[in-house]
Design an enzyme around this catalytic site. Structure first.
Site, PDB file in Angstrom:
ATOM      1  N   SER A  52     -47.699  90.559  -5.002  1.00 35.10           N
ATOM      2  CA  SER A  52     -48.773  89.710  -5.756  1.00 35.10           C
ATOM      3  C   SER A  52     -48.723  88.714  -6.429  1.00 35.10           C
ATOM      4  CB  SER A  52     -48.878  91.486  -7.221  1.00 35.10           C
ATOM      5  OG  SER A  52     -49.666  91.343  -6.744  1.00 35.10           O
TER       6      SER A  52
HETATM    7  N1  SAH Z   1     -46.449  94.854  -6.521  1.00 35.74           N
HETATM    8  C1  SAH Z   1     -46.382  94.428  -5.471  1.00 35.74           C
HETATM    9  C2  SAH Z   1     -47.458  95.254  -4.439  1.00 35.74           C
HETATM   10  C3  SAH Z   1     -47.572  95.447  -2.407  1.00 35.74           C
HETATM   11  S1  SAH Z   1     -48.693  95.405  -2.027  1.00 35.74           S
HETATM   12  C4  SAH Z   1     -45.045  93.642  -4.885  1.00 35.74           C
HETATM   13  O1  SAH Z   1     -45.269  92.940  -5.665  1.00 35.74           O
HETATM   14  O2  SAH Z   1     -44.556  92.931  -3.635  1.00 35.74           O
HETATM   15  C5  SAH Z   1     -49.100  97.154  -2.055  1.00 35.74           C
HETATM   16  C6  SAH Z   1     -48.321  97.969  -1.795  1.00 35.74           C
HETATM   17  O3  SAH Z   1     -48.827  99.181  -1.692  1.00 35.74           O
HETATM   18  C7  SAH Z   1     -47.481  98.281  -0.121  1.00 35.74           C
HETATM   19  O4  SAH Z   1     -46.508  98.186   0.063  1.00 35.74           O
HETATM   20  C8  SAH Z   1     -48.490  99.226   0.453  1.00 35.74           C
HETATM   21  O5  SAH Z   1     -48.213  99.509   1.745  1.00 35.74           O
HETATM   22  C9  SAH Z   1     -48.380 100.452  -0.719  1.00 35.74           C
HETATM   23  N2  SAH Z   1     -49.369 100.912  -0.045  1.00 35.74           N
HETATM   24  C10 SAH Z   1     -50.326 101.344  -0.138  1.00 35.74           C
HETATM   25  N3  SAH Z   1     -50.886 102.107   0.340  1.00 35.74           N
HETATM   26  C11 SAH Z   1     -49.882 103.031  -0.689  1.00 35.74           C
HETATM   27  C12 SAH Z   1     -50.122 104.798  -0.914  1.00 35.74           C
HETATM   28  N4  SAH Z   1     -50.649 105.743  -0.818  1.00 35.74           N
HETATM   29  N5  SAH Z   1     -48.627 105.198  -1.378  1.00 35.74           N
HETATM   30  C13 SAH Z   1     -47.611 104.223  -1.408  1.00 35.74           C
HETATM   31  N6  SAH Z   1     -47.865 103.476  -1.022  1.00 35.74           N
HETATM   32  C14 SAH Z   1     -49.257 102.051  -0.896  1.00 35.74           C
END
Ligand code: SAH
Length: 210
Positions: A52
């Protein structure tokens, strides 16, 4: 090198700014993107996902009003960067990631950086982490097409949840939800653009763009 943290006018919590200053964001991005790690923008982290934007991390973290006693649930570990910021400010962080390869990498980096208050689970964030509920704070870092009831149930009385909700990436709203006397109070923090919170089956279907 840009000023770090950037001078955001609406991020005023000194603890949040200090945490942003302490956590080395370049450790959480792929090597070839490290020159951009201190730009205020999201970056790809593989598997079709993104780390993010620092401003959004700061905004969401500030809204949670964490204390050194807080027990936090994070849905979407991703790169692990937001997880580190939470671990700087809270007592215990429980983080759930649906993609094992991302969880594995995040866990390795966070362990190398010396965090001992983070608990990892590969699984479906829609279900939260019921065995550890209730949580003082819940942060969801992927956009939910509908409100996840399990997470609302796992929020403590007086707790705060930050979550992007919206079916398409052009109409998501970031919500701050507080639970007061069992009622939910919802406040919009503005429009955002996150990758979707998926159901685990969608990964096997190959529908997630990874
Ligand atoms: N806070 C993280 C955001 C990553 S993007 C950062 O800044 O790096 C969002 C993340 O949510 C991804 O890694 C994706 O795989 C995860 N995600 C999507 N659906 C999900 C679910 N049902 N349960 C857990 N994680 C999930």
């Amino acid at each position: 090198m840009p000023t770090w943290p950037p001078r955001w006018t609406d991020i005023t919590d000194p603890d949040v700014l200090a945490a942003i200053e302490r956590v080395p964001r370049h450790r959480f991005v792929p090597k070839h993107l490290q020159p951009y790690a201190y730009d205020d923008r999201p970056l790809p982290i593989g598997s079709g996902q993104t780390i993010s934007q620092p401003y959004v991390v700061a905004l969401m973290t500030q809204a949670l009003q964490l204390t050194p006693e807080s027990k936090v649930l994070e849905i979407g570990t991703g790169s692990g960067y937001q997880t580190a910021i939470l671990a700087e400010l809270a007592k215990e962080v429980y983080t759930v990631e649906v993609r094992p390869e991302l969880q594995e990498r995040a866990k390795r980096i966070l362990e190398e950086l010396g965090y001992t208050n983070i608990h990892f689970r590969v699984g479906d964030g829609w279900e939260g982490w019921p065995e550890e509920a209730p949580f003082d704070a819940i942060i969801v870092t992927a956009a939910a097409p509908v409100w996840p009831q399990a997470l609302i149930n796992q929020l403590a009385e007086g707790g705060r949840m930050v979550i992007p909700v919206g079916k398409e990436d052009w109409n998501q709203i970031l919500w701050l939800v507080t639970k007061v006397d069992g009622n939910l109070i919802k406040e919009s923090l503005g429009p955002v653009r996150f990758v979707p919170l998926i159901k685990p089956a969608e990964i096997q279907d190959g529908k997630d763009g990874s």
